[in-house]
Design a protein around this motif. Structure first.
Motif, short mmCIF file in Angstrom:
data_model
loop_
_atom_site.label_atom_id
_atom_site.label_comp_id
_atom_site.label_asym_id
_atom_site.label_seq_id
_atom_site.Cartn_x
_atom_site.Cartn_y
_atom_site.Cartn_z
N SER A 149 0.82 -1.20 0.00
CA SER A 149 0.00 0.00 0.00
C SER A 149 0.87 1.26 0.00
O SER A 149 1.64 1.47 -0.93
N TYR A 177 -0.14 -4.05 -3.84
CA TYR A 177 -1.22 -3.06 -4.06
C TYR A 177 -0.76 -1.63 -3.73
O TYR A 177 -1.28 -0.97 -2.84
N ASN A 196 -14.59 0.27 -6.94
CA ASN A 196 -14.25 -0.34 -5.65
C ASN A 196 -14.07 0.69 -4.53
O ASN A 196 -13.59 0.34 -3.45
N THR A 244 -1.71 -6.83 -7.21
CA THR A 244 -2.87 -6.01 -6.90
C THR A 244 -4.02 -6.89 -6.42
O THR A 244 -3.93 -8.12 -6.45
N ASP A 248 -9.90 -3.68 -5.04
CA ASP A 248 -9.14 -2.60 -4.41
C ASP A 248 -9.27 -1.34 -5.26
O ASP A 248 -9.05 -1.38 -6.48
N ARG A 251 -6.24 -0.70 -7.41
CA ARG A 251 -5.86 -1.76 -8.35
C ARG A 251 -5.32 -1.22 -9.68
O ARG A 251 -4.22 -1.57 -10.11
N VAL A 277 -9.41 -8.13 -1.41
CA VAL A 277 -9.58 -6.70 -1.17
C VAL A 277 -8.26 -6.13 -0.66
O VAL A 277 -7.35 -6.88 -0.27
N HIS A 278 -8.17 -4.83 -0.65
CA HIS A 278 -6.98 -4.15 -0.14
C HIS A 278 -6.71 -4.60 1.30
O HIS A 278 -7.62 -4.69 2.11
#
Length: 312
Positions: A149, A177, A196, A244, A248, A251, A277-278
């Protein structure tokens, strides 16, 4: 994605609590829920000196030290939350799943220390180990940058800065991600922000809040060290793995960064983790997404180290 899971995510995404107002409480919460409860591990708390200032790092040794690889890790948390304590579970697992020594960097957080303070910490720690690899009993070619992230953003920015300054150059980077762009409003050019950005835990509104705390100076948001996708020149970058998540909001910008790197002549592999998901990288180590992620990471490292010819 199963219907009941989607409903649960939608409910959890509806929090109206202001990140800007309660970021300190969020930090305490993350530390409280991420207490390490796994097996014993080898670690060393160390400090990198930059002038008269100390940058804490935590060094994790794998149970089976099978190689001389080193991963310099920058944690996520929107540049605002997270630290070497809240990411201990992740780093212990990273060391044991890859057989690499992991160096977790406790960089300064916004808003107390806005851009580029955290980035400068990450750069200075990385430079120290590249200029003195014997500190970790490795060679420069053994070192991989990795982050999730906001940490993926920092890893990409460190690589760009290293090329521009000419003091060292990583040969490998892994971006989980990553945030790579500066606009996460409805004006974003990336469909994943709209698709998203509401119902999958990390919302576009929260990303904007993180950005406001990290880069309150609007002019800073045009820097490629804050938004690597804005770099005009992406040549001479490390071999890159980008992973990714399907649901998200970040993404598409992560994948776009990988494509830009590839177009600039770099070696790049991009994987989209379906149904994820993130934040999945911080799930328990037996989670299907985490197991799959380390299979991909180890395959990438084997290719980069000449032990294999193809990624999974």
């Amino acid at each position: 994605m199963k219907r009941y899971r989607r409903i649960a995510l939608k409910i959890l995404s509806k929090s109206r609590r202001s990140l800007k107002k309660y970021y300190k409480a969020q930090r305490k919460f993350l530390n409280a829920v991420n207490i390490y409860i796994g097996p014993k591990y080898g670690l060393l708390d160390h400090k990198i000196m930059v002038g008269d200032r100390e940058i804490p790092v935590r060094i994790f040794r794998p149970i089976k030290n099978e190689n001389s690889g080193v991963m310099i890790f920058f944690h996520g948390g929107g540049w605002v939350t997270g630290n070497i304590d809240s990411y201990t579970n992740v780093c212990v697992n990273m060391a044991n799943q890859t057989g690499n020594t992991v160096v977790s960097v406790d960089y300064r957080l916004a808003p107390e220390y806005p851009f580029p303070c955290g980035l400068e910490d990450c750069y200075n720690v990385t430079r120290e180990f590249f200029q003195n690899p014997k500190l970790l009993n490795c060679k420069k070619s053994d070192i991989t940058l990795i982050g999730d992230s906001a940490g993926g953003n920092l890893a990409a920015a460190v690589s760009l800065m290293a090329r521009d300054k000419g003091e060292f150059l990583p040969s490998k980077q892994i971006l989980i991600y990553p945030a790579t762009y500066n606009d996460h409003t409805e004006n974003s050019p990336f469909p994943s922000i709209k698709e998203n950005g509401r119902d999958f835990l990390l919302t576009s509104r929260r990303i904007q809040d993180y950005m406001d705390l990290y880069a309150p100076n609007i002019e800073d948001r045009q820097s490629p060290y804050l938004a690597p996708l804005l770099a005009k020149d992406l040549s001479n970058q490390p071999a890159t793995l980008i992973i990714t998540a399907q649901y998200d909001p970040l993404r598409d910008e992560g994948e776009a960064y990988g494509m830009r790197l590839k177009e600039a002549g770099n070696k790049v592999k991009i994987y989209r983790m379906n149904d994820a998901v993130h934040g999945f990288f911080s799930l328990p180590w037996k989670s299907e997404f985490v197991v799959r992620t380390y299979a991909i990471i180890n395959s990438f490292l084997n290719v980069c180290n000449g032990k294999s010819e193809e990624l999974l």
